[in-house]
Design a protein around this motif. Structure first.
Motif, mmCIF file in Angstrom:
data_model
loop_
_atom_site.group_PDB
_atom_site.id
_atom_site.type_symbol
_atom_site.label_atom_id
_atom_site.label_comp_id
_atom_site.label_asym_id
_atom_site.label_seq_id
_atom_site.Cartn_x
_atom_site.Cartn_y
_atom_site.Cartn_z
ATOM 1 N N LYS A 139 0.809 -1.230 0.000
ATOM 2 C CA LYS A 139 0.000 0.000 0.000
ATOM 3 C C LYS A 139 0.834 1.267 0.000
ATOM 4 C CE LYS A 139 -4.373 -1.668 1.453
ATOM 5 N NZ LYS A 139 -4.766 -2.542 2.584
ATOM 6 N N ASN A 140 2.157 1.115 0.151
ATOM 7 C CA ASN A 140 3.000 2.318 0.197
ATOM 8 C C ASN A 140 3.053 3.006 -1.155
ATOM 9 O OD1 ASN A 140 3.762 0.657 2.516
ATOM 10 N ND2 ASN A 140 5.440 2.104 2.795
ATOM 11 N N LYS A 141 3.006 4.346 -1.107
ATOM 12 C CA LYS A 141 3.239 5.141 -2.319
ATOM 13 C C LYS A 141 4.755 5.251 -2.518
ATOM 14 C CE LYS A 141 -1.140 7.028 -2.611
ATOM 15 N NZ LYS A 141 -1.825 7.934 -1.685
ATOM 16 N N PRO A 142 5.192 5.629 -3.732
ATOM 17 C CA PRO A 142 6.637 5.718 -3.987
ATOM 18 C C PRO A 142 7.395 6.556 -2.960
ATOM 19 C CG PRO A 142 5.461 5.808 -6.051
ATOM 20 C CD PRO A 142 4.408 5.785 -4.973
ATOM 21 N N ASN A 143 6.833 7.706 -2.533
ATOM 22 C CA ASN A 143 7.578 8.535 -1.568
ATOM 23 C C ASN A 143 7.591 7.948 -0.162
ATOM 24 O OD1 ASN A 143 5.036 9.141 -0.614
ATOM 25 N ND2 ASN A 143 5.147 11.342 -1.026
ATOM 26 N N GLN A 144 6.913 6.825 0.021
ATOM 27 C CA GLN A 144 6.979 6.112 1.305
ATOM 28 C C GLN A 144 7.846 4.861 1.194
ATOM 29 O OE1 GLN A 144 2.732 5.627 1.403
ATOM 30 N NE2 GLN A 144 2.429 7.359 2.774
#
Ligand code: ATP
Ligand code: MG
Length: 232
Positions: A139-144
């Motif tokens: 579920k992480n977005k790229p910036n995470q």
């Protein structure tokens, strides 16, 4: 042996006003199924120009290029893009993930274009992220994600359509050395599973992770010899 990629006398010239510059000089290059080939060359040697032709993003000025039975040197743009989507999985230096989408959604995207059902898409994307070691980060977005994790998402995205060739342009260029080596270890695992990989780099240490190295200098391709290693 099954030859996946066969380039014969590939020339690429660019015209700048009156002058014509030959950027690729009669390149002859073959890749067999299951090889992990690295193309090593300094800045300006023609790597990206060659990568664009290998990846069916551009066509040569002259010469022949057979990619898995497709005559891709002489194709119109639409057919070329169909072949590209079917045959090539791209991996770039800057990952090129969509920032608003989760890891799972980024990996799923090529399957949406391929018309795969939602249920199957989710299953396949999840399995591919687990395979690259990101099962807990769906579920992480790229910036995470860290740089190395983002590149793993990009690798999962490249693999999801089961392309004939994984084509990587400086895949470790935006990573620190240790993370870069980890990405090379993942490439080596994929190679061991039988994937065909072509990787472009200016970094000799990184190039050595491949099973075969070719060098490009001023648009001319040569095999990498033992002497190069000792003296270079
Ligand atoms: N569209 C273009 N028009 C004119 N010349 C170009 C074009 N694209 C590339 N070139 C020239 O072709 C040569 C090779 O460029 P290319 O981008 O393939 O090098 P490269 O090996 O990828 O370099 P780098 O490692 O810096 O990315 C350079 O001299 C460049 O100036
Ligand atoms: Mg380049």
């Amino acid at each position: 042996m099954n030859t996946i990629l066969n380039m014969k006398d590939i020339v690429k010239t660019y015209r700048m006003g009156d002058e014509e510059q030959r950027v690729l000089n009669e390149i002859n290059f073959n890749v067999e199924q299951g090889e992990f080939v690295t193309i090593l060359g300094p800045s300006g040697s023609g790597k990206s120009t060659l990568m664009n032709i290998i990846g069916c993003l551009d066509v040569p000025t002259s010469g022949n290029y057979d990619l898995n039975g497709n005559d891709v040197a002489h194709m119109d743009e639409e057919t070329l893009s169909e072949v590209r989507n079917r045959e090539i999985g791209f991996i770039f230096q800057q990952f090129q993930l969509l920032p608003r989408l989760s890891a799972l959604d980024n990996v799923e995207l090529p399957l949406i274009y391929a018309g795969v059902s939602e249920k199957e898409r989710k299953q396949r994307a999840k399995a591919m992220l687990e395979k690259v070691g990101l099962g807990t980060k769906l579920k992480n977005k790229p910036n995470q994600l860290s740089g190395g994790q983002q590149q793993r998402v990009a690798i999962a995205r490249a693999l999801i359509t089961q392309p004939t060739i994984l084509l990587a342009d400086e895949p470790t260029g935006a990573l620190d050395q240790k993370t870069g080596v980890q990405i090379m270890e993942l490439f080596q695992e994929l190679h061991a599973e039988g994937k065909t990989i072509v990787m472009i780099t200016h970094d000799e240490k990184i190039a050595r992770h491949g099973s075969r190295i070719v060098k490009i200098l001023d648009g001319t391709l040569t095999e990498y010899r033992q002497e190069d290693e000792q003296h270079g």
